[in-house]
Design an enzyme around this catalytic site. Structure first.
Site, short mmCIF file in Angstrom:
data_model
loop_
_atom_site.label_atom_id
_atom_site.label_comp_id
_atom_site.label_asym_id
_atom_site.label_seq_id
_atom_site.Cartn_x
_atom_site.Cartn_y
_atom_site.Cartn_z
N ASN A 169 0.80 -1.23 0.00
CA ASN A 169 0.00 0.00 0.00
C ASN A 169 0.84 1.28 0.00
O ASN A 169 0.36 2.33 -0.40
CB ASN A 169 -1.03 -0.01 1.14
CG ASN A 169 -0.42 -0.08 2.52
OD1 ASN A 169 0.74 -0.46 2.66
ND2 ASN A 169 -1.17 0.27 3.52
N GLU A 265 5.77 -3.35 11.76
CA GLU A 265 4.51 -2.61 11.80
C GLU A 265 3.50 -3.42 11.02
O GLU A 265 3.70 -3.73 9.86
CB GLU A 265 4.66 -1.18 11.29
CG GLU A 265 5.55 -1.00 10.07
CD GLU A 265 5.69 0.44 9.64
OE1 GLU A 265 5.84 1.31 10.50
OE2 GLU A 265 5.64 0.69 8.42
N CYS A 299 -3.08 1.21 6.99
CA CYS A 299 -3.08 0.63 8.33
C CYS A 299 -3.68 1.58 9.35
O CYS A 299 -4.20 1.17 10.38
CB CYS A 299 -1.66 0.26 8.75
SG CYS A 299 -0.58 1.68 8.78
P1 NAP Z 1 1.28 -8.73 3.48
O1 NAP Z 1 0.49 -9.58 2.56
O2 NAP Z 1 1.45 -9.17 4.88
O3 NAP Z 1 2.72 -8.53 2.78
C1 NAP Z 1 3.67 -7.66 3.30
C2 NAP Z 1 5.04 -8.03 2.76
O4 NAP Z 1 5.41 -9.30 3.30
C3 NAP Z 1 5.08 -8.18 1.24
O5 NAP Z 1 6.33 -7.76 0.75
C4 NAP Z 1 4.93 -9.69 1.07
O6 NAP Z 1 5.46 -10.15 -0.14
C5 NAP Z 1 5.78 -10.16 2.24
N1 NAP Z 1 5.54 -11.55 2.64
C6 NAP Z 1 4.50 -12.36 2.34
N2 NAP Z 1 4.69 -13.57 2.91
C7 NAP Z 1 5.88 -13.52 3.56
C8 NAP Z 1 6.62 -14.45 4.35
N3 NAP Z 1 6.21 -15.70 4.56
N4 NAP Z 1 7.78 -14.04 4.88
C9 NAP Z 1 8.24 -12.78 4.68
N5 NAP Z 1 7.58 -11.86 3.94
C10 NAP Z 1 6.41 -12.22 3.40
O7 NAP Z 1 0.69 -7.24 3.54
P2 NAP Z 1 0.22 -6.33 2.35
O8 NAP Z 1 -1.09 -6.85 1.86
O9 NAP Z 1 1.31 -6.11 1.39
O10 NAP Z 1 0.00 -4.94 3.11
C11 NAP Z 1 -1.18 -4.65 3.79
C12 NAP Z 1 -1.02 -4.93 5.27
O11 NAP Z 1 0.07 -4.17 5.78
C13 NAP Z 1 -2.23 -4.47 6.07
O12 NAP Z 1 -2.49 -5.40 7.07
C14 NAP Z 1 -1.78 -3.15 6.65
O13 NAP Z 1 -2.46 -2.76 7.83
C15 NAP Z 1 -0.35 -3.44 6.91
N6 NAP Z 1 0.38 -2.19 7.03
C16 NAP Z 1 0.75 -1.78 8.27
C17 NAP Z 1 1.37 -0.56 8.42
C18 NAP Z 1 1.76 -0.07 9.77
O14 NAP Z 1 2.48 0.91 9.80
N7 NAP Z 1 1.35 -0.68 10.86
C19 NAP Z 1 1.60 0.24 7.32
C20 NAP Z 1 1.21 -0.21 6.06
C21 NAP Z 1 0.60 -1.44 5.92
P3 NAP Z 1 4.53 -10.40 -1.42
O15 NAP Z 1 3.90 -9.09 -1.74
O16 NAP Z 1 5.47 -10.85 -2.43
O17 NAP Z 1 3.54 -11.44 -1.00
#
Ligand code: NAP
Length: 494
Positions: A169, A265, A299
């Site tokens: 995002n 995060e 988030c």
């Molecule tokens: P996600 O599906 O958890 O993926 C995040 C990152 O982790 C991506 O680069 C993903 O790679 C990678 N990943 C996936 N499986 C993994 C594994 N087994 N080991 C290590 N890395 C792995 O999250 P998203 O859909 O990209 O982002 C949305 C989420 O992020 C929401 O829950 C949002 O709330 C959270 N977020 C939190 C914050 C905060 O500051 N708290 C800020 C922004 C977003 P791939 O894309 O290649 O699968």
């Protein structure tokens, strides 16, 4: 000018195949496995990324270890100059990077431009702040039983090789928030951009590289989390992990990471508490802004509103009206679109739709929207939602805000504190004293009084508790997190 700058990232095919960066060269993996990157706007294939092999990861990490010591030996000023140049180049290529970001993740143009420019400002700030990092010195006689014979000289040193994993995002901003502090403090970085957002992440890598990051100090590996995530996270050559993503992946990664520092995060599910003295218009406007920017795929988005029935009846109709006036769903490339473009994938939109319909079946009332078209979800408002409905209980990454009627504010606090998330909350009240007292009772990272939850300004501390993360970010805090104390104790000449 821009095209040449990024030429070596990909081949000449249409759509192109993107390379990974081994720290010195842009390469196609020896693997024959590729992943298409598809625009959420029109499902056009923007390119495909190469999936690196475990062997390539091993070599890149080994080389990063060798290169890190020389990078750490440079002065902070030298490393800072590299960062400032990277910030300048982001600004110079802003329009190109904005267009790319819009097409890659479907972020409305004004919000995408904001992400790019804010990232340049953040890099500059990191470089400035790093100049002010200091160590300390402690005398031994402050502790009972010790004389003055020893002195501890405490330096801050880099951690080594940092693994940086970013979410879809904010693929630029939340990559910069990791790469800049790690690099300026003298670490090497293995960077894994998200698959949706990988192309933007590779462009960012090229910017840092061309700004002067030396060979093997910054590596960009591509491949899905499923392909390479676990291997990276559990790799013995990784000294620290900075991760942003869902709570589910975050918890899994924390479980296999081993005994290294983690800065995570994760998901947020942020409530807004509306009190009986809050200003109707200002509160409604903040809720609308908080719920819908980037279609609620943030988030820090407001996900549910807690209030007594009379207050909800006062505020909710204004939220509906202001949503109709200010939020326009549409193609994110169009200036007419305000905040709500497509969700990242159709399956993500179907999941949000299913939760809306399940909530309706369980007694919630759809006051606005509720309709899905492909991967677009209309801005949606639910009334009579309940805390145990999935749409409230689990972070719903879409343009939906749910109103929950409570008996009193004690019940509201209990609902917030029972949540498995703990990122942010907002309180709306005319009395800041009441707001502060209520804020102190909420088990979340940050509470905003009379404004929407948000990340930033970027030098403020940013943290989640419970399933929302571990560790503290923010310019100075991230610099601390990417370094450790190194005490050297001397016998003091008597
Ligand atoms: P996600 O599906 O958890 O993926 C995040 C990152 O982790 C991506 O680069 C993903 O790679 C990678 N990943 C996936 N499986 C993994 C594994 N087994 N080991 C290590 N890395 C792995 O999250 P998203 O859909 O990209 O982002 C949305 C989420 O992020 C929401 O829950 C949002 O709330 C959270 N977020 C939190 C914050 C905060 O500051 N708290 C800020 C922004 C977003 P791939 O894309 O290649 O699968």
């Amino acid at each position: 000018m821009t095209a040449n700058f990024f030429d070596d990232l990909h081949d000449d095919n249409t759509p192109p195949t993107y390379r990974w960066f081994d720290g010195a060269k842009w390469k196609t993996s020896v693997n024959s496995h590729f992943i298409p990157v598809v625009s959420p706007i029109d499902h056009a294939t923007l390119g495909r990324i190469t999936v690196v092999t475990h062997g390539e990861i091993d070599t890149a990490i080994a080389n990063a270890h060798l290169a890190q010591a020389a990078w750490a030996d440079k002065t902070v000023m030298e490393r800072g100059k590299v960062l400032h140049l990277a910030a300048d180049w982001i600004r110079e290529h802003e329009s190109y990077l904005t267009t790319l970001l819009v097409s890659e993740i479907g972020k409305p143009t004004d919000e995408a431009k904001d992400e790019i420019l804010r990232s340049a400002d953040m890099i500059d700030y990191f470089a400035h702040e790093a100049l002010h990092m200091k160590g300390e010195q402690l005398p031994s006689d402050a502790f009972p039983g010790y004389d003055k014979s020893k002195i501890s000289i405490i330096e801050r040193v880099p951690l080594g090789v940092v693994l940086a994993i970013a979410p879809f995002n904010y693929p630029v901003n939340l990559s910069v928030s990791k790469l800049a502090p790690a690099l300026v403090t003298g670490n090497a970085v293995i960077y894994k951009p998200p698959t949706n957002g990988a192309i933007s992440g590779l462009h960012l890598t090229q910017i840092f590289r061309k700004a002067g990051v030396p060979d093997h100090v910054l590596v960009a590996v591509t491949g899905s989390g499923e392909d390479i995530g676990d291997y990276l996270v559990a790799h013995p050559g990784i000294d620290m992990i900075t991760f942003t993503g869902s709570s589910q992946i975050g918890k899994h990664a924390a479980g296999i990471a081993g005994m290294i520092p983690l800065l995570f995060e994760c998901g947020g599910n942020n409530p807004a508490l509306v009190l009986n003295d809050c200003n109707t218009e200002e509160t409604a406007l903040e809720i609308v802004k908080g719920a819908y920017s980037f279609a609620g795929q943030r988030c820090t988005a407001i996900k549910y509103v807690l209030g007594l029935s009379p207050d909800i009846e006062r505020i909710l109709p204004r939220v509906v009206e202001l949503t109709k006036q200010k939020i326009k769903m549409g193609d994110p490339r169009s200036p007419e679109t305000k905040s709500v473009g497509p969700l990242i994938t159709e399956s993500a939109a179907k999941e949000v739709e299913a939760r809306i319909l399940a909530a309706e079946r369980a007694g919630a009332k759809i006051m606005l929207g509720g309709v899905r078209r492909g991967n677009y979800i209309e801005p949606t408002i639910l009334d009579y939602a309940k805390p145990d409905m999935e749409i409230v209980r689990i972070e719903t990454f879409g343009p939906v805000v749910s109103f929950i009627r409570v008996k009193n504010m004690e019940e509201a606090v209990e609902i917030v504190n029972r949540s498995t998330y703990g990122l942010q909350a907002a309180i709306y009240t005319a009395d800041e004293g009441t707001g502060i007292r209520l804020a102190q009772k909420l088990h979340v990272g940050t509470v905003w009084i009379n404004s929407k939850p948000q990340r930033g300004p970027d030098h403020f501390p940013f943290l989640g508790i419970k399933g929302s993360g571990v560790g503290v970010q923010g310019i100075g805090y991230s610099l601390e997190a990417m370094t450790r104390l190194k005490p050297i104790v001397l016998n003091k000449p008597q």
